[in-house]
Each structure stands twice: as C-alpha cells, then as structure tokens.
Write an enzyme that holds these catalytic residues in place. Structure first.
Site, mmCIF file in Angstrom:
data_model
loop_
_atom_site.group_PDB
_atom_site.id
_atom_site.type_symbol
_atom_site.label_atom_id
_atom_site.label_comp_id
_atom_site.label_asym_id
_atom_site.label_seq_id
_atom_site.Cartn_x
_atom_site.Cartn_y
_atom_site.Cartn_z
ATOM 1 N N CYS A 107 -3.800 1.431 9.426
ATOM 2 C CA CYS A 107 -2.894 2.241 8.585
ATOM 3 C C CYS A 107 -2.201 3.040 9.107
ATOM 4 O O CYS A 107 -0.729 2.941 8.812
ATOM 5 C CB CYS A 107 -3.479 2.588 7.132
ATOM 6 S SG CYS A 107 -4.716 4.161 7.823
ATOM 7 N N HIS B 279 -6.562 6.971 4.199
ATOM 8 C CA HIS B 279 -5.624 5.706 4.622
ATOM 9 C C HIS B 279 -4.404 6.353 4.067
ATOM 10 O O HIS B 279 -4.080 7.145 3.157
ATOM 11 C CB HIS B 279 -6.297 4.699 3.341
ATOM 12 C CG HIS B 279 -5.478 3.480 3.548
ATOM 13 N ND1 HIS B 279 -5.627 2.557 4.655
ATOM 14 C CD2 HIS B 279 -4.745 2.843 2.718
ATOM 15 C CE1 HIS B 279 -4.822 1.537 4.611
ATOM 16 N NE2 HIS B 279 -4.298 1.765 3.359
ATOM 17 N N HIS C 219 1.380 -1.095 3.294
ATOM 18 C CA HIS C 219 0.419 -0.735 4.387
ATOM 19 C C HIS C 219 -0.421 -1.998 5.153
ATOM 20 O O HIS C 219 -0.101 -2.987 4.687
ATOM 21 C CB HIS C 219 -0.634 0.237 3.565
ATOM 22 C CG HIS C 219 -1.486 -0.678 2.554
ATOM 23 N ND1 HIS C 219 -2.730 -0.613 2.560
ATOM 24 C CD2 HIS C 219 -1.191 -1.699 1.433
ATOM 25 C CE1 HIS C 219 -3.295 -1.345 1.677
ATOM 26 N NE2 HIS C 219 -2.286 -1.901 0.809
#
Length: 185
Positions: free
Chosen positions: A87, A139, A151
């Site tokens: 990510c 994240h 993402h």
C-alpha cells in the site's frame, strides 16, 4: 480548459468502472518499515524543489498515474510496477512519479505529513488511512472521488479501486491527509 474537463471526466468514469471488486483484509506496514525511516514535513517540502504547475494539475497527474497502475500485483515491500506494490509503496511511487513528491515508505509515517482533511471534505488526490492490522494508520490509499479510493490491498490481490462505503473500509477508516503544495510556474 477542455483538456482538464476531459481528464476529470475520464478519471471519474474509470474509477466508477473499476470499483467492482469486494473489499478484503488489507495489509499494512510492519514495525521495521515504520521505524526504518524518518521523514518530516520539511523533508517532503524540500523534495519538491523545481516542481512547477498548480496543485490541481498535479492531482490530475496523480489520478492518471494511479489509475494506470490498476491491475499491478501486490508484493509486500514492493515499490515498483515491475515488482508489485504494497500500500505505501504504491502511494510513494505515484506521488514521486506524478507530482515529484517524495513520501516515506510506511503508511504510519506518511500519515504524519500533510494537512488533516475531514471525510466530508475529501478531494481526489487526498490520502486515506485505515486500521487493518489492529493498528491505526496501517493502510493507505489515494482518494479518487465518489467515496472511492485506489490502493494495493493485500497479498494475492492487485491494485484496484474500492468503495469507502463498504463495511470493511467504513469501519476501519482512520482519517485523511492532503499533501497539497502550490507551486509557481
């Protein structure tokens, strides 16, 4: 002016069409990435010397670059399209190549930069953060508009657009940051 409108419409259409996959648990960055690098707001601003064009132009480039990477595989610690992305590697790559903005290599350290943005004030190009590892800001993704973000979700998955309204993401949302830097031509 027409070019900007066409690009904006294209980004919106593409992001809407790509947002069809189910959300699944997303990985974050482990402690070694979080403590291995130290970046300050000043470091990020310093990395932007020589940047030209308005922030809105940079956001267009960020959206185009991010959406062009849809389908690239996930790789823990990955930082390029050739190897795959995690990510933070995805966000770091997009901002570096689209806007010449250097970001640190972990979601947590990225979350310490920029200006805080309320959820109702999100704009394309803002970074959105989630708690996916029982740890806040574990994240990160890039907001694309329409309550959607792009993402690199998890091992076995590919870079994709997902809805922030899906229960998984809605319940894990931690906040957002804007890395906006107005530049002179």
């Amino acid at each position: 002016m027409i070019k900007k409108s066409v690009i904006s419409i294209a980004v919106l259409i593409i992001s809407t069409l790509l947002c069809q996959a189910k959300s699944v648990a997303a990985p974050g960055d482990d402690k070694r990435w979080q403590s291995a690098y130290s970046y300050s707001q000043e470091d990020v601003l310093e990395s932007q010397t020589g940047l030209s064009g308005s922030w809105s132009e940079k956001v267009e480039e960020i959206m185009i670059r991010a959406l062009s990477l849809t389908g690239v595989g996930y790789k823990y610690g990955g930082r390029s399209p050739e190897t795959g992305f995690d990510c933070s590697g995805f966000v770091q790559y997009v901002f570096k190549h689209a806007a010449q903005i250097s970001l640190p290599p972990s979601a947590r350290t990225i979350s310490e930069l920029g200006d805080t943005v309320k959820r109702e004030d999100l704009q394309p190009g803002d970074l959105v953060f989630f708690n996916t590892l029982k740890s806040a800001f574990s994240h990160v993704g890039i907001y694309v508009g329409n309550n959607q973000f792009i993402h690199a979700p998890r091992a076995g998955a590919k870079v994709r657009v997902e809805s922030m309204e899906e229960r998984y993401w809605r319940t894990r949302y931690n906040g957002a940051k804007r890395m906006e830097v107005e530049t002179s031509n």
